[in-house]
Design an enzyme around this catalytic site. Sequence first.
Site, PDB file in Angstrom:
ATOM      1  N   GLN A 138       0.828  -1.196   0.000  1.00  0.00           N
ATOM      2  CA  GLN A 138       0.000   0.000   0.000  1.00  0.00           C
ATOM      3  C   GLN A 138       0.869   1.255   0.000  1.00  0.00           C
ATOM      4  O   GLN A 138       2.071   1.194   0.238  1.00  0.00           O
ATOM      5  CB  GLN A 138      -0.904   0.013   1.232  1.00  0.00           C
ATOM      6  CG  GLN A 138      -0.140  -0.026   2.547  1.00  0.00           C
ATOM      7  CD  GLN A 138      -0.997  -0.421   3.719  1.00  0.00           C
ATOM      8  OE1 GLN A 138      -2.155  -0.044   3.806  1.00  0.00           O
ATOM      9  NE2 GLN A 138      -0.440  -1.197   4.637  1.00  0.00           N
ATOM     10  N   TYR A 167     -11.910   8.663  19.114  1.00  0.00           N
ATOM     11  CA  TYR A 167     -12.186   7.426  18.372  1.00  0.00           C
ATOM     12  C   TYR A 167     -11.607   6.232  19.116  1.00  0.00           C
ATOM     13  O   TYR A 167     -12.273   5.203  19.308  1.00  0.00           O
ATOM     14  CB  TYR A 167     -11.583   7.517  16.972  1.00  0.00           C
ATOM     15  CG  TYR A 167     -11.544   6.177  16.256  1.00  0.00           C
ATOM     16  CD1 TYR A 167     -12.656   5.705  15.566  1.00  0.00           C
ATOM     17  CD2 TYR A 167     -10.402   5.371  16.288  1.00  0.00           C
ATOM     18  CE1 TYR A 167     -12.639   4.465  14.925  1.00  0.00           C
ATOM     19  CE2 TYR A 167     -10.374   4.139  15.666  1.00  0.00           C
ATOM     20  CZ  TYR A 167     -11.486   3.690  14.986  1.00  0.00           C
ATOM     21  OH  TYR A 167     -11.470   2.466  14.365  1.00  0.00           O
ATOM     22  N   ASP A 191      -1.511   1.950  13.901  1.00  0.00           N
ATOM     23  CA  ASP A 191      -1.080   3.261  14.394  1.00  0.00           C
ATOM     24  C   ASP A 191      -0.678   3.208  15.862  1.00  0.00           C
ATOM     25  O   ASP A 191      -0.043   4.132  16.372  1.00  0.00           O
ATOM     26  CB  ASP A 191      -2.193   4.291  14.211  1.00  0.00           C
ATOM     27  CG  ASP A 191      -3.518   3.806  14.800  1.00  0.00           C
ATOM     28  OD1 ASP A 191      -3.658   3.835  16.034  1.00  0.00           O
ATOM     29  OD2 ASP A 191      -4.399   3.419  14.016  1.00  0.00           O
ATOM     30  N   ASP A 247      -0.776 -11.427   8.731  1.00  0.00           N
ATOM     31  CA  ASP A 247      -2.170 -11.413   8.279  1.00  0.00           C
ATOM     32  C   ASP A 247      -3.024 -11.981   9.407  1.00  0.00           C
ATOM     33  O   ASP A 247      -2.726 -13.054   9.947  1.00  0.00           O
ATOM     34  CB  ASP A 247      -2.278 -12.279   7.014  1.00  0.00           C
ATOM     35  CG  ASP A 247      -3.648 -12.214   6.376  1.00  0.00           C
ATOM     36  OD1 ASP A 247      -4.617 -11.859   7.080  1.00  0.00           O
ATOM     37  OD2 ASP A 247      -3.754 -12.519   5.181  1.00  0.00           O
ATOM     38  N   CYS A 248      -4.083 -11.272   9.781  1.00  0.00           N
ATOM     39  CA  CYS A 248      -4.860 -11.679  10.951  1.00  0.00           C
ATOM     40  C   CYS A 248      -5.632 -12.979  10.739  1.00  0.00           C
ATOM     41  O   CYS A 248      -5.933 -13.688  11.704  1.00  0.00           O
ATOM     42  CB  CYS A 248      -5.806 -10.561  11.382  1.00  0.00           C
ATOM     43  SG  CYS A 248      -7.142 -10.245  10.224  1.00  0.00           S
ATOM     44  N   ASP A 268     -10.014  -3.259  14.589  1.00  0.00           N
ATOM     45  CA  ASP A 268      -9.696  -1.918  14.086  1.00  0.00           C
ATOM     46  C   ASP A 268      -9.032  -2.015  12.714  1.00  0.00           C
ATOM     47  O   ASP A 268      -8.136  -1.242  12.392  1.00  0.00           O
ATOM     48  CB  ASP A 268      -8.773  -1.198  15.079  1.00  0.00           C
ATOM     49  CG  ASP A 268      -8.606   0.274  14.746  1.00  0.00           C
ATOM     50  OD1 ASP A 268      -9.594   0.907  14.319  1.00  0.00           O
ATOM     51  OD2 ASP A 268      -7.478   0.796  14.905  1.00  0.00           O
TER      52      ASP A 268
END
Length: 317
Positions: A138, A167, A191, A247-248, A268
């Site tokens: 990305q 948030y 993040d 990768d989850c 999230d």
Amino acid sequence: FSLYLAADCNAILKALQPIFQEQGMTETVHNWEDHGYLATYIKKNGSFANLRIHPHGLVLVDLQSYNDHAKGREEVDQLLNKVEEKMKEFFHGNIKRVKRLPAILRGGVIDRYWPTADGRLVEYDIDEVVYDEDSPFQNIKILHSKQFGNILILSGDVNLAESDLAYTQAIMGSGKEDYTGKEVLILGGGDGGILYEIVKLKPKMVTMVASNIDQMVIDGCRKYMRKTCGDVLDNLKGECYQVLIEDCIPVLKRYAKEGRMFDYVINDLTAVPISTSPEEDSTWEFLRLILDLSMKVLKQDGKYFTQVQYLDVNKAL
């Protein structure tokens, strides 16, 4: 301009023509019997205006101009003021609504326009590109906003700003949930904001699966989003947390097979998931799969938190 009555296209055109002609603009008029008029006005410097008159009572004026100084912007405003004054004079109170939009600035050194996940366009007061890198997965940008601080943007999707503590607190149920001594699984959250806030609450262990599948996201946030992540991204393992750059989906499947269970699962993940296997054929299939796997690793009395956007329920089910 939205009118109360049908538009006399020819009369409106004649009323507005002198305004553009005074600017030395060359006119071209297209006339469709049932669809009104389109008049284009071109200036010698390349500026141009489109006047679109619809028979049902809609009159549109679009103006494009290259102006990098205050005087040029003032000239544009003066032209539009004259058009508005003439229309109000011509229609004597028969204008239902006048809507004037601010100029969209194209080709700037810094892009200030970013779409939301649900297709709305937002203009930010961005004044600096802090970080801009392409990973194998990305594009990663961190831009500075005077109002919001640094903002993380992944492949055009605005993720989080330094000012978005609300948030983070909302998605983890801050003030309502007791994380003391609990096992917590965070999906995404590259993040570091959720991780940083939960670690403060003395959990037993927090596992963050940074499913941005991207070390570069963590590297950028660790350096430029420290108001959000604090120091938790300085190391991928701490006293009560670990960060997995994986990768989850395989991780969730492995945990389900091992029988590992969590008190909290916090989803999230980004609004547009990154697919690295043919398993995720669509966004909805991906979301269903994540939810199903999350339930398999959630304790009977556990809680699952995720972000929500407005959606068409009929399409979702």
